[in-house]
Design an enzyme around this catalytic site. Structure first.
Site, PDB file in Angstrom:
ATOM      1  N   PHE A 246      -5.405   0.078   5.808  1.00  0.00           N
ATOM      2  CA  PHE A 246      -4.136   0.081   5.089  1.00  0.00           C
ATOM      3  C   PHE A 246      -3.885   1.408   4.367  1.00  0.00           C
ATOM      4  CE2 PHE A 246      -5.586  -4.535   4.540  1.00  0.00           C
ATOM      5  CZ  PHE A 246      -5.127  -4.882   5.801  1.00  0.00           C
TER       6      PHE A 246
ATOM      7  N   ARG B  16     -18.304  -1.692   4.090  1.00  0.00           N
ATOM      8  CA  ARG B  16     -18.514  -3.053   3.595  1.00  0.00           C
ATOM      9  C   ARG B  16     -19.989  -3.455   3.683  1.00  0.00           C
ATOM     10  NH1 ARG B  16     -16.172  -8.436   6.734  1.00  0.00           N
ATOM     11  NH2 ARG B  16     -16.684  -9.988   5.151  1.00  0.00           N
TER      12      ARG B  16
ATOM     13  N   GLU C 214       0.807  -1.221   0.000  1.00  0.00           N
ATOM     14  CA  GLU C 214       0.000   0.000   0.000  1.00  0.00           C
ATOM     15  C   GLU C 214       0.841   1.272   0.000  1.00  0.00           C
ATOM     16  OE1 GLU C 214      -2.334  -3.389   1.586  1.00  0.00           O
ATOM     17  OE2 GLU C 214      -0.379  -2.543   2.098  1.00  0.00           O
TER      18      GLU C 214
END
Length: 311
Positions: free
Chosen positions: A83, A167, A58
């Protein structure tokens, strides 16, 4: 009664990128081996030559995004919030923020609603981290409609933008003809006189539900959706606080450094007002079904209502 349509804002992110990719050939998408989860895989399928998988690296991805921005591209660097904001913070700060490059960070799987992935992946600190970077715009959309509009607004904005997506599938609440997304402008969803509820992300719908429950208790709550946490819409916050005299902030994020802190910074300076912050209370999350975690950590409509009634 028909069932409310629910869509995860990470899905909205992927779909918005494809739509924008058709209009703008300088838009490129980067991912860190999570195209399936971040939904950038949809873009990869449509425009494989403009999708770069940087692998599980990342920090390097942010450096690549910075380089592409200097070459006239508009890169959307995508990964989980943990991340993108956490692991790659130094690169975001020094390689993107410091030179004020035109990089967009698409951070998915934010907050407690990541669910079973547990504390290591439930990033409740990302808004705080990104708010501290000078010139960084921070957006946390509440539903599918707002998320798609936010991605386009981010593309059109010159400078770094942090976009926060979830999500969990959440109700679509902005599906109306008069909806307008404006960077840095809050949205008054319900007028009230007794207390102001300022919410962001998935907590906007839960705050609307809380307002309905509060009405049955004789409490008239005003509800404001703050999709852009930085820059904060000071006018809408100050006007509502002046009217009601009590403010409650609600966010799927730590109560330290997020929306609540931004609101308190403003009010303490310009209009001292009693404030209660509802969010993750200086603790890590845990593994479990998303809906149950939202309930356990007091971010569902019923829990928000109970806390506000006591307040």
């Amino acid at each position: 009664m028909s069932e409310v349509k629910k869509i995860a804002t990470r899905e909205s992110y992927g779909n918005a990128l494809v739509a924008l990719g058709e209009k703008y050939d300088n838009l490129v998408v980067l991912d860190a081996d999570l195209a399936g989860a971040t939904k950038t895989g949809i873009f990869k399928k449509a425009y494989p030559d403009r999708h770069i998988d940087c692998g599980i690296a990342e920090s390097n991805m942010m450096g690549i995004a910075a380089g592409l921005a200097t070459a006239g591209k508009v890169p959307f660097a995508s990964s989980f919030a943990m991340f993108a904001a956490g692991r790659a913070f130094e690169q975001v700060r020094n390689s993107i923020g410091y030179p004020h490059l035109n990089v967009k960070i698409g951070a998915t799987h934010a907050g407690i609603s990541v669910g079973e992935d547990g504390a290591t992946h439930q990033c409740n600190e990302d808004i705080a981290l990104m708010r501290t970077i000078p010139g960084m715009v921070v957006i946390n959309p509440s539903d599918d409609v707002e998320a798609k509009a936010a991605v386009e607004a981010a593309y059109k904005h010159e400078g770094p933008v942090y976009l926060r997506f979830g999500r969990l599938a959440v109700p679509v609440i902005n599906d109306r003809p008069d909806y307008k997304f404006e960077l840095g402008k809050g949205v008054l969803l319900k007028e009230g006189k007794d207390v102001t509820i300022i919410a962001t992300g998935l907590c906007v719908n839960e705050s609307l539900e809380a307002a309905k429950l509060l009405a049955s208790k004789g409490i008239d709550a005003e509800v404001i959706n703050i999709h852009t946490i930085k820059p904060l819409d000071e006018d809408i916050v100050l006007a509502s606080a002046k009217k009601t005299g009590k403010v409650v902030t609600v966010e799927e994020h730590s109560v330290i450094g997020g929306l609540g802190s931004a609101v308190c910074d403003l009010l303490s300076e310009k209009l001292p007002t009693k404030v209660m912050k509802i969010g993750i209370n200086d603790t890590f999350g845990e593994s479990g079904p998303a809906v149950q975690l939202i309930k356990k950590y007091g971010l569902d409509g019923e829990s928000i209502c109970e806390k506000i009634a006591k307040f």
